[in-house]
Design a protein around this motif. Structure first.
Motif, PDB file in Angstrom:
ATOM      1  N   TYR A 201     -38.352   7.148   0.051  1.00 44.84           N
ATOM      2  CA  TYR A 201     -39.081   7.993  -0.610  1.00 44.84           C
ATOM      3  C   TYR A 201     -39.062   9.467  -0.193  1.00 44.84           C
ATOM      4  N   THR A 203     -39.878  13.831  -0.535  1.00 43.54           N
ATOM      5  CA  THR A 203     -40.646  15.001  -1.227  1.00 43.54           C
ATOM      6  C   THR A 203     -39.835  16.168  -0.942  1.00 43.54           C
ATOM      7  N   PHE A 204     -39.858  17.331  -1.262  1.00 36.83           N
ATOM      8  CA  PHE A 204     -39.068  18.407  -1.267  1.00 36.83           C
ATOM      9  C   PHE A 204     -39.723  19.388  -0.258  1.00 36.83           C
ATOM     10  N   GLU A 205     -40.410  18.675   0.794  1.00 35.41           N
ATOM     11  CA  GLU A 205     -41.044  19.557   1.977  1.00 35.41           C
ATOM     12  C   GLU A 205     -40.047  20.072   2.962  1.00 35.41           C
ATOM     13  N   CYS A 225     -37.011  10.314  -5.270  1.00 32.88           N
ATOM     14  CA  CYS A 225     -38.260  11.163  -5.569  1.00 32.88           C
ATOM     15  C   CYS A 225     -38.934  10.643  -6.675  1.00 32.88           C
ATOM     16  N   GLU A 226     -39.694  11.579  -7.294  1.00 34.87           N
ATOM     17  CA  GLU A 226     -40.571  11.152  -8.371  1.00 34.87           C
ATOM     18  C   GLU A 226     -39.916  10.947  -9.603  1.00 34.87           C
ATOM     19  N   GLU A 244     -41.235  24.162  -3.180  1.00 36.90           N
ATOM     20  CA  GLU A 244     -41.104  22.815  -3.134  1.00 36.90           C
ATOM     21  C   GLU A 244     -40.416  22.385  -4.807  1.00 36.90           C
ATOM     22  N   GLY A 245     -39.102  21.936  -4.695  1.00 31.60           N
ATOM     23  CA  GLY A 245     -38.587  21.540  -5.900  1.00 31.60           C
ATOM     24  C   GLY A 245     -38.117  22.503  -7.030  1.00 31.60           C
ATOM     25  N   CYS A 258     -36.643  23.698  -0.841  1.00 31.33           N
ATOM     26  CA  CYS A 258     -37.607  22.817  -0.159  1.00 31.33           C
ATOM     27  C   CYS A 258     -38.508  23.751   0.659  1.00 31.33           C
ATOM     28  N   LYS A 259     -39.701  23.229   0.903  1.00 32.08           N
ATOM     29  CA  LYS A 259     -40.706  24.216   1.591  1.00 32.08           C
ATOM     30  C   LYS A 259     -40.001  24.782   2.740  1.00 32.08           C
ATOM     31  N   ILE A 294     -38.896  18.803 -10.266  1.00 33.23           N
ATOM     32  CA  ILE A 294     -39.996  17.498 -10.410  1.00 33.23           C
ATOM     33  C   ILE A 294     -41.033  17.552 -11.496  1.00 33.23           C
ATOM     34  N   SER A 295     -41.629  18.974 -11.710  1.00 33.48           N
ATOM     35  CA  SER A 295     -42.624  18.859 -12.585  1.00 33.48           C
ATOM     36  C   SER A 295     -41.925  19.224 -14.103  1.00 33.48           C
TER      37      SER A 295
END
Length: 296
Positions: A201, A203-205, A225-226, A244-245, A258-259, A294-295
């Motif tokens: 898994y 994240t886009f950090e 990812c999600e 992020e994302g 990414c962050k 992502i969202s």
């Protein structure tokens, strides 16, 4: 020279093949057949497949606690490479047990040394020939060799280290009486745990962490990812600051912020569906530069 060989994955096959060219293989031990794929088809290990093709005697015990076969075979050496079972003391006492561990011990004792080297950004990794004892990769060092990690994936390193180990093993066997074992410094030891599916898994950090996981977790468990699994990607940079994302560019792939850093998605796979190009996914979702992958 009679050898009992113990191993399971492709990494071990190259070592076994080299030994089979030089010595008498008294027997091969490997993991039992395991169900693979959606249909759960019982599948032999790569080592078992090789052994059967070469008409070598193969054993697939679930445990070695009650094994009396090895002693009766009277081996000169027992060679172990990614076997998957700890050897009980009674087997360790039959003959010198040499383990080909894919790290520069005492670094990364345990199940996933190659993946750990990539995840931690190591410059070098290698293979250690170790005289086995009752501990987990704690035995005295007989020989070692190294290679650069660079931008290699775990698949690349497995293949490269297997070749190194295949050359290293006969050297250790042929020169065993001349080698003075070197004790490991336990204070410098680190441990590499068994890989779990959840380790993939992301994240886009951090683009750096995504890239390391992407290279480390090939072919399994991959990274996700999600919304989807990332089957193919490229690292663009590790230092830029982004949301992020956020989609930064759609063209030759989909550039995601990414962050810290940026990556380019090339091929992705939504759960339950076939792999597609990331650009086709973005177009199908009517995503544009500035949207969040992502969202949205």
């Amino acid at each position: 020279m009679r050898i009992v060989f113990m191993g399971s994955p492709d990494y071990a096959v190259k070592i076994l093949d080299e030994l089979n060219k030089r010595y008498e293989i008294a027997a091969v031990y490997t993991q039992p057949d395991k169900p693979v794929g959606r249909k759960k088809v019982l599948t032999p290990t790569p080592v078992k497949k090789y052994a059967l093709e070469k008409n070598l005697e193969v054993y697939t015990p679930v445990t070695l606690k009650d094994d009396n076969t090895i002693e009766n075979l009277k081996p000169d050496f027992i060679v172990v490479a990614a076997y998957g079972l700890l050897l009980p003391e009674k087997i360790l006492n039959i003959a010198p047990c040499i383990n080909l561990h894919a790290s520069l011990l005492p670094k990364y004792r345990g199940a996933s040394p190659i993946q750990s080297a990539i995840l931690n950004g190591d410059e070098y990794t290698g293979v250690t020939a170790m005289l086995m004892d009752k501990g987990l990769d704690t035995g005295d060092i007989l020989s070692w060799d190294y290679t650069e990690v660079g931008r290699k994936t775990s698949i690349d390193l497995f293949n490269e280290l297997a070749v190194i180990a295949a050359k290293q093993t006969p050297f250790v066997i042929d020169n065993f009486s001349k080698i003075k074992p070197l004790k490991q410094i336990d204070a410098l030891a680190s441990y590499s745990p068994k890989i779990k599916k959840s380790d993939g898994y992301v994240t886009f950090e951090s683009a750096l962490i995504i890239d390391r996981k992407y290279r480390a977790f090939q072919p399994w468990p991959g990274i996700y990812c999600e919304r989807f699994k990332i089957n193919e990607m490229e690292l663009i940079d590790t230092d830029s600051s982004n949301n992020e994302g956020e989609i930064l560019e759609i063209g030759d792939g989909v550039v995601i912020g990414c962050k810290k850093g940026k990556i380019r998605l090339i091929k992705i796979q939504v759960p339950g569906k076939k792999e597609i190009n990331a650009v086709d996914y973005a177009n199908g979702k009517r995503l544009k530069v500035g949207d969040n992958i992502i969202s949205s």
